[in-house]
Write a protein that holds these residues in place. Structure first.
Motif, PDB file in Angstrom:
ATOM      1  N   VAL A 102       0.846  -1.187   0.000  1.00 23.19           N
ATOM      2  CA  VAL A 102       0.000   0.000   0.000  1.00 23.19           C
ATOM      3  C   VAL A 102       0.889   1.247   0.000  1.00 23.19           C
ATOM      4  CG1 VAL A 102      -1.808  -1.220   1.264  1.00 23.19           C
ATOM      5  CG2 VAL A 102      -0.136   0.146   2.528  1.00 23.19           C
ATOM      6  N   ILE A 103       0.313   2.361  -0.408  1.00 22.28           N
ATOM      7  CA  ILE A 103       1.026   3.637  -0.337  1.00 22.28           C
ATOM      8  C   ILE A 103       0.694   4.249   1.026  1.00 22.28           C
ATOM      9  CG2 ILE A 103       1.377   5.892  -1.399  1.00 22.28           C
ATOM     10  CD1 ILE A 103       0.435   4.647  -4.038  1.00 22.28           C
ATOM     11  N   THR A 104       1.632   4.140   1.939  1.00 19.04           N
ATOM     12  CA  THR A 104       1.336   4.425   3.345  1.00 19.04           C
ATOM     13  C   THR A 104       1.020   5.885   3.606  1.00 19.04           C
ATOM     14  OG1 THR A 104       3.712   4.633   3.788  1.00 19.04           O
ATOM     15  CG2 THR A 104       2.695   2.480   4.177  1.00 19.04           C
ATOM     16  N   GLU A 105       1.514   6.800   2.761  1.00 21.95           N
ATOM     17  CA  GLU A 105       1.273   8.224   2.986  1.00 21.95           C
ATOM     18  C   GLU A 105      -0.141   8.638   2.580  1.00 21.95           C
ATOM     19  OE1 GLU A 105       3.687   6.978   1.156  1.00 21.95           O
ATOM     20  OE2 GLU A 105       5.527   7.373   2.280  1.00 21.95           O
ATOM     21  N   THR A 107      -4.387   8.014   2.300  1.00 26.00           N
ATOM     22  CA  THR A 107      -5.460   7.428   3.098  1.00 26.00           C
ATOM     23  C   THR A 107      -5.928   6.121   2.453  1.00 26.00           C
ATOM     24  OG1 THR A 107      -7.251   8.534   1.912  1.00 26.00           O
ATOM     25  CG2 THR A 107      -6.247   9.734   3.759  1.00 26.00           C
ATOM     26  N   VAL A 108      -6.741   5.393   3.204  1.00 29.27           N
ATOM     27  CA  VAL A 108      -7.322   4.163   2.671  1.00 29.27           C
ATOM     28  C   VAL A 108      -8.095   4.456   1.388  1.00 29.27           C
ATOM     29  CG1 VAL A 108      -9.102   2.424   3.104  1.00 29.27           C
ATOM     30  CG2 VAL A 108      -7.412   2.958   4.877  1.00 29.27           C
ATOM     31  N   GLU A 109      -8.925   5.492   1.421  1.00 25.29           N
ATOM     32  CA  GLU A 109      -9.741   5.787   0.245  1.00 25.29           C
ATOM     33  C   GLU A 109      -8.893   6.283  -0.922  1.00 25.29           C
ATOM     34  OE1 GLU A 109     -13.664   8.438  -0.662  1.00 25.29           O
ATOM     35  OE2 GLU A 109     -13.737   6.803   0.807  1.00 25.29           O
ATOM     36  N   GLU A 110      -7.859   7.022  -0.651  1.00 23.23           N
ATOM     37  CA  GLU A 110      -6.977   7.464  -1.739  1.00 23.23           C
ATOM     38  C   GLU A 110      -6.280   6.272  -2.395  1.00 23.23           C
ATOM     39  OE1 GLU A 110      -5.887  11.963  -0.079  1.00 23.23           O
ATOM     40  OE2 GLU A 110      -4.674  10.221   0.508  1.00 23.23           O
ATOM     41  N   ASN A 111      -5.867   5.287  -1.594  1.00 24.78           N
ATOM     42  CA  ASN A 111      -5.304   4.061  -2.162  1.00 24.78           C
ATOM     43  C   ASN A 111      -6.333   3.360  -3.049  1.00 24.78           C
ATOM     44  OD1 ASN A 111      -2.513   2.745  -1.191  1.00 24.78           O
ATOM     45  ND2 ASN A 111      -3.239   4.121   0.419  1.00 24.78           N
ATOM     46  N   LEU A 112      -7.558   3.276  -2.587  1.00 27.08           N
ATOM     47  CA  LEU A 112      -8.590   2.594  -3.353  1.00 27.08           C
ATOM     48  C   LEU A 112      -8.895   3.317  -4.655  1.00 27.08           C
ATOM     49  CD1 LEU A 112     -11.036   1.592  -0.482  1.00 27.08           C
ATOM     50  CD2 LEU A 112      -9.557   0.070  -1.802  1.00 27.08           C
ATOM     51  N   ARG A 113      -8.854   4.615  -4.637  1.00 24.82           N
ATOM     52  CA  ARG A 113      -9.189   5.365  -5.848  1.00 24.82           C
ATOM     53  C   ARG A 113      -8.143   5.170  -6.946  1.00 24.82           C
ATOM     54  NH1 ARG A 113     -13.693   8.019  -5.676  1.00 24.82           N
ATOM     55  NH2 ARG A 113     -14.601   8.671  -3.682  1.00 24.82           N
ATOM     56  N   LEU A 114      -6.946   4.760  -6.582  1.00 16.23           N
ATOM     57  CA  LEU A 114      -5.953   4.426  -7.606  1.00 16.23           C
ATOM     58  C   LEU A 114      -6.426   3.239  -8.447  1.00 16.23           C
ATOM     59  CD1 LEU A 114      -2.642   4.787  -5.576  1.00 16.23           C
ATOM     60  CD2 LEU A 114      -3.587   6.395  -7.245  1.00 16.23           C
ATOM     61  N   ARG A 142     -12.229   2.914   8.261  1.00 13.65           N
ATOM     62  CA  ARG A 142     -10.924   3.583   8.309  1.00 13.65           C
ATOM     63  C   ARG A 142     -10.609   4.345   7.019  1.00 13.65           C
ATOM     64  NH1 ARG A 142     -11.450  -0.759  11.127  1.00 13.65           N
ATOM     65  NH2 ARG A 142     -10.251  -1.189  13.028  1.00 13.65           N
ATOM     66  N   ARG A 143     -11.620   4.671   6.260  1.00 15.80           N
ATOM     67  CA  ARG A 143     -11.397   5.224   4.918  1.00 15.80           C
ATOM     68  C   ARG A 143     -10.602   6.525   4.931  1.00 15.80           C
ATOM     69  NH1 ARG A 143     -17.272   6.303   2.576  1.00 15.80           N
ATOM     70  NH2 ARG A 143     -17.714   4.414   3.757  1.00 15.80           N
ATOM     71  N   ARG A 144     -10.691   7.296   5.997  1.00 19.58           N
ATOM     72  CA  ARG A 144      -9.994   8.586   6.026  1.00 19.58           C
ATOM     73  C   ARG A 144      -8.662   8.523   6.780  1.00 19.58           C
ATOM     74  NH1 ARG A 144     -13.681  11.015   3.371  1.00 19.58           N
ATOM     75  NH2 ARG A 144     -15.881  10.951   3.902  1.00 19.58           N
ATOM     76  N   ARG A 145      -8.298   7.342   7.243  1.00 16.70           N
ATOM     77  CA  ARG A 145      -7.019   7.182   7.933  1.00 16.70           C
ATOM     78  C   ARG A 145      -5.906   6.900   6.935  1.00 16.70           C
ATOM     79  NH1 ARG A 145      -8.077   3.279  13.173  1.00 16.70           N
ATOM     80  NH2 ARG A 145      -9.893   4.396  14.032  1.00 16.70           N
ATOM     81  N   GLU A 146      -4.698   7.285   7.291  1.00 21.74           N
ATOM     82  CA  GLU A 146      -3.562   6.938   6.449  1.00 21.74           C
ATOM     83  C   GLU A 146      -3.334   5.427   6.510  1.00 21.74           C
ATOM     84  OE1 GLU A 146      -0.122   9.189   7.464  1.00 21.74           O
ATOM     85  OE2 GLU A 146      -0.915  11.059   6.626  1.00 21.74           O
TER      86      GLU A 146
END
Length: 250
Positions: A102-105, A107-114, A142-146
């Motif tokens: 995962v791209i740790t920097e 958020t969960v949702e930002e990773n999913l949007r990739l 946890r969608r808004r957590r890094e």
């Protein structure tokens, strides 16, 4: 020992993904030697074997991260053998490598949007953001957590969910159980089985935990030193004591 056995159920339908006589080398080392593997549509096909058997190399060659020296890779009737990794992903092969990348920097949702960006290009996509949140409620919470705040099991859920959003026809999974507690493994494997049974997803599952993999798989192939030494339906492999003791460790 059941060697290269083929059951009637494996032969009834053409493969969603077929690897034919694939050879992959790292310099002078032959990691895969004329390997043939078929994944039927709407099934989980397990690829099993000890460390160094060639399992990860097989997935990396299918997804275009490594170039095979001989043989072919077909998605249905489409030849992907010489296609670059980006084209293979766009064609509908999603690869989840070992290590929960995962791209740790983000958020969960930002990773999913990739993953969602790639999936949006596919007219026949099965999964949207709301769907993966239903599948993995912990990610929704946890969608808004890094992503660096997630546990190992949650990171594995995240990379699988991201792959589903890319709209795959075939999902390649490399050691999804590695380092996870048995109850988390059972949960993730249960979700995979549901996706196959409910949605017809095709999964090629690389696992060192052969017992768990065969408990959810429809068919399996066993690799040893870069060669296929057995192929059969999952029940046949699990019931072959000689094969299990020689190659699968249980």
């Amino acid at each position: 020992m059941a060697t290269m056995a083929t059951t009637a159920t494996m032969a009834e339908r053409g493969p969603a993904l077929e690897v034919r006589d694939l050879t992959t080398r790292y310099g002078p080392v032959t990691a895969l030697n004329t390997v043939t593997v078929r994944a039927r549509p709407g099934e989980i096909t397990a690829v099993l074997g000890a460390n160094g058997a060639g399992k990860t190399t097989l997935l990396r060659t299918i997804s275009g991260l490594v170039r095979g020296s001989d043989g072919s890779v077909l998605l249905g009737e489409r030849d992907l053998t010489r296609a670059p990794a980006e084209a293979i992903a766009r064609a509908g092969v999603a690869h989840v490598p070992e290590g929960r990348g995962v791209i740790t920097e983000l958020t969960v949702e930002e990773n999913l949007r990739l993953g969602d960006l790639l999936g949006a290009r596919r007219a026949d996509r099965r999964y949207h953001l709301a769907d993966v949140y239903d599948l993995f409620p912990a990610l929704a919470e946890r969608r808004r957590r890094e992503a660096n705040s997630l546990s190992g099991g949650e990171r594995q859920m995240l990379v699988i969910a991201r792959a589903l959003l890319s709209g795959p026809e075939v999902l390649l999974l490399d050691e999804p159980s590695l380092g996870l507690a048995p109850r988390i493994v059972a949960r993730i494997f249960g979700i995979l089985r549901d996706l196959v049974d409910r949605d017809g997803l095709t999964v090629l599952l690389v696992e060192q935990n052969a017992r768990s993999a065969l408990s959810i798989a429809d068919a399996g192939f066993v690799l040893n030193l870069g060669r296929v030494v057995a192929a059969a339906d999952a029940r046949t492999l699990a019931a072959d004591d000689e094969l299990r003791h020689a190659y699968l460790g249980f």
